[in-house]
Design a protein around this motif. Structure first.
Motif, PDB file in Angstrom:
ATOM      1  N   PRO A  36     -20.257  59.432 -85.902  1.00  0.00           N
ATOM      2  CA  PRO A  36     -20.096  57.820 -86.131  1.00  0.00           C
ATOM      3  C   PRO A  36     -18.681  57.734 -86.207  1.00  0.00           C
ATOM      4  CG  PRO A  36     -21.851  58.882 -87.357  1.00  0.00           C
ATOM      5  CD  PRO A  36     -21.341  59.941 -86.874  1.00  0.00           C
ATOM      6  N   LYS A  37     -18.332  56.673 -85.518  1.00  0.00           N
ATOM      7  CA  LYS A  37     -16.919  55.962 -85.771  1.00  0.00           C
ATOM      8  C   LYS A  37     -15.966  56.795 -85.217  1.00  0.00           C
ATOM      9  CE  LYS A  37     -17.638  52.762 -89.438  1.00  0.00           C
ATOM     10  NZ  LYS A  37     -17.456  52.339 -90.993  1.00  0.00           N
ATOM     11  N   ILE A  38     -16.058  57.902 -84.392  1.00  0.00           N
ATOM     12  CA  ILE A  38     -15.200  58.716 -83.727  1.00  0.00           C
ATOM     13  C   ILE A  38     -14.283  57.926 -82.909  1.00  0.00           C
ATOM     14  CG2 ILE A  38     -16.499  59.488 -81.807  1.00  0.00           C
ATOM     15  CD1 ILE A  38     -14.611  62.091 -83.498  1.00  0.00           C
ATOM     16  N   ARG A  39     -12.789  58.271 -83.082  1.00  0.00           N
ATOM     17  CA  ARG A  39     -12.155  57.796 -82.217  1.00  0.00           C
ATOM     18  C   ARG A  39     -11.782  58.514 -81.010  1.00  0.00           C
ATOM     19  NH1 ARG A  39      -8.499  53.521 -84.790  1.00  0.00           N
ATOM     20  NH2 ARG A  39      -9.161  53.715 -86.763  1.00  0.00           N
ATOM     21  N   ARG A  40     -11.722  57.978 -79.735  1.00  0.00           N
ATOM     22  CA  ARG A  40     -11.337  58.902 -78.590  1.00  0.00           C
ATOM     23  C   ARG A  40     -10.026  58.229 -77.782  1.00  0.00           C
ATOM     24  NH1 ARG A  40     -12.404  62.063 -76.296  1.00  0.00           N
ATOM     25  NH2 ARG A  40     -13.547  61.797 -74.526  1.00  0.00           N
ATOM     26  N   GLU A  71     -16.293  72.388 -75.053  1.00  0.00           N
ATOM     27  CA  GLU A  71     -15.863  71.218 -74.550  1.00  0.00           C
ATOM     28  C   GLU A  71     -15.129  70.217 -75.239  1.00  0.00           C
ATOM     29  OE1 GLU A  71     -19.612  69.614 -73.155  1.00  0.00           O
ATOM     30  OE2 GLU A  71     -19.990  71.048 -71.534  1.00  0.00           O
ATOM     31  N   ALA A  72     -15.087  70.495 -76.490  1.00  0.00           N
ATOM     32  CA  ALA A  72     -14.589  69.099 -77.216  1.00  0.00           C
ATOM     33  C   ALA A  72     -13.715  69.880 -78.514  1.00  0.00           C
ATOM     34  CB  ALA A  72     -15.371  68.120 -77.425  1.00  0.00           C
ATOM     35  N   LEU A  73     -13.020  69.063 -79.245  1.00  0.00           N
ATOM     36  CA  LEU A  73     -12.507  69.386 -80.527  1.00  0.00           C
ATOM     37  C   LEU A  73     -12.307  67.979 -81.324  1.00  0.00           C
ATOM     38  CD1 LEU A  73      -9.424  71.689 -81.426  1.00  0.00           C
ATOM     39  CD2 LEU A  73      -9.399  69.200 -81.837  1.00  0.00           C
ATOM     40  N   VAL A  74     -12.546  68.291 -82.516  1.00  0.00           N
ATOM     41  CA  VAL A  74     -12.434  67.110 -83.412  1.00  0.00           C
ATOM     42  C   VAL A  74     -11.352  67.549 -84.569  1.00  0.00           C
ATOM     43  CG1 VAL A  74     -13.557  65.873 -85.301  1.00  0.00           C
ATOM     44  CG2 VAL A  74     -14.496  66.109 -82.954  1.00  0.00           C
ATOM     45  N   VAL A  75     -10.617  66.220 -85.002  1.00  0.00           N
ATOM     46  CA  VAL A  75      -9.856  66.465 -86.096  1.00  0.00           C
ATOM     47  C   VAL A  75     -10.195  65.320 -86.822  1.00  0.00           C
ATOM     48  CG1 VAL A  75      -7.765  67.785 -85.252  1.00  0.00           C
ATOM     49  CG2 VAL A  75      -7.812  65.508 -84.928  1.00  0.00           C
ATOM     50  N   ALA A  76     -10.377  65.478 -88.178  1.00  0.00           N
ATOM     51  CA  ALA A  76     -10.824  64.464 -89.200  1.00  0.00           C
ATOM     52  C   ALA A  76     -10.059  64.913 -90.622  1.00  0.00           C
ATOM     53  CB  ALA A  76     -12.303  64.374 -89.540  1.00  0.00           C
ATOM     54  N   LEU A 109     -20.108  66.747 -88.803  1.00  0.00           N
ATOM     55  CA  LEU A 109     -18.719  66.936 -89.481  1.00  0.00           C
ATOM     56  C   LEU A 109     -19.088  67.766 -90.907  1.00  0.00           C
ATOM     57  CD1 LEU A 109     -16.453  63.858 -89.119  1.00  0.00           C
ATOM     58  CD2 LEU A 109     -16.488  65.712 -88.240  1.00  0.00           C
ATOM     59  N   ASP A 110     -19.934  68.553 -90.824  1.00  0.00           N
ATOM     60  CA  ASP A 110     -20.500  69.339 -92.118  1.00  0.00           C
ATOM     61  C   ASP A 110     -19.264  70.316 -92.441  1.00  0.00           C
ATOM     62  OD1 ASP A 110     -22.848  71.876 -92.934  1.00  0.00           O
ATOM     63  OD2 ASP A 110     -22.205  69.923 -94.083  1.00  0.00           O
ATOM     64  N   GLY A 125      -4.895  59.127 -90.888  1.00  0.00           N
ATOM     65  CA  GLY A 125      -6.277  59.383 -91.527  1.00  0.00           C
ATOM     66  C   GLY A 125      -7.361  58.933 -90.223  1.00  0.00           C
ATOM     67  N   TRP A 126      -7.202  59.193 -89.246  1.00  0.00           N
ATOM     68  CA  TRP A 126      -8.104  58.687 -87.930  1.00  0.00           C
ATOM     69  C   TRP A 126      -9.152  60.299 -87.970  1.00  0.00           C
ATOM     70  CZ3 TRP A 126      -5.162  56.237 -83.589  1.00  0.00           C
ATOM     71  CH2 TRP A 126      -4.735  54.873 -83.807  1.00  0.00           C
TER      72      TRP A 126
END
Lengths: 112, 152
Positions: A48-52, B10-15, B31-32, A70-71
């Motif tokens: 949810p609300k992931i920025r691309r 296939e993808a990467l996330v930063v949070a 996002l666990d 903070g994104w």
């Protein structure tokens, strides 16, 4: 200092508390952040609300958007400029030519 | 360079770290738990953090400096081998990634961050705290060292 450790029970830590304690303890001026690789881009896009990204970036620009703004940002290989940024995190092509470092010659290094 | 092998992801996330661990109805979402946790800090803060990491199960750390492409030293290494990985951010990371002159980067499994926090708590109880207060470069040091290192 508050007790952030939940791992004694094997459970995941309270990340909100962990982040707050770390920032306070070390007087941080940038946001602590997490990084995760996904086998499926679809799963990434379901956050949810992931920025691309709306432009092509280096991965450290994406990291900065998280740590400074903070994104929450999700990327695929094609969002990143060049094999360098992609390959470090396994989203690019690590072929022999790239591995030789030829693109760095004359820029950062005199010779291969 | 330390690289995550290609072909699997296939993808990467930063949070931000405080966004992780959220569950809905007790079910873990994407996002666990992050693969790695990271933060930028000054060298003084970093060495204190490292001291915390070493409080229990001491081991010497040996880290890499590839030069340009320091991302391989930090997140590349940590993602690949799941060990604490300290880097001096490179030119590119500073020019494009906005890293400040006084910043270093630590990347490590989240459980190691918890371990370091517990270690820093223990150090603080011993009077070893951050920010590190100046003692005085011309003061007789024995009085203070006698407190930090009591005779046994």
């Amino acid at each position: 200092m508050t007790d952030t450790n939940v791992t004694k029970t094997g459970a995941a830590p309270d990340f909100s508390r962990l982040a707050a304690d770390l920032e306070r303890q070390l007087r941080l001026r940038a946001i602590p952040f997490g990084m995760k690789l996904f086998e499926s881009a679809k799963e990434m896009e379901s956050i949810p609300k992931i920025r691309r990204p709306q432009a092509v970036h280096t991965l450290d620009q994406i990291v900065a958007q998280c740590a400074r703004l903070g994104w929450t940002v999700g990327v695929r290989g094609e969002d990143l400029v060049g094999d360098q940024c992609r390959s470090v995190v396994g989203l690019g092509i690590q072929d022999e030519k790239w591995s030789s470092g030829h693109r760095m010659v004359g820029v950062w290094y005199a010779t291969l | 360079m330390n690289l995550v092998p290609d072909g699997k992801y296939e993808a990467l996330v930063v949070a931000p770290l405080n966004k992780w661990g959220k569950r809905e109805g007790g079910i873990a979402g994407p996002l666990d738990v992050p693969d790695i946790a990271l933060f930028y800090a000054t060298p003084g803060a970093m060495i204190y953090f490292i001291n915390g990491l070493q409080w229990k199960g001491y081991k010497r750390f040996d880290w890499s400096v590839v030069g340009e492409s320091s991302c391989a030293d930090s997140w590349g290494r940590a993602l690949k081998i799941r060990e604490p990985s300290l880097s001096i951010p490179c030119f590119g990371e500073r020019r494009y990634g906005g890293v400040l002159d006084e910043e270093m980067l630590m990347a490590l499994p989240p459980e190691d961050m918890v371990k370091a926090m517990e270690g820093m708590q223990a150090l603080a109880k011993n009077g070893l705290r951050y920010p590190i207060p100046q003692y005085g470069i011309q003061q007789d040091v024995r009085a203070r060292l006698g407190v930090s290192y009591p005779k046994r």
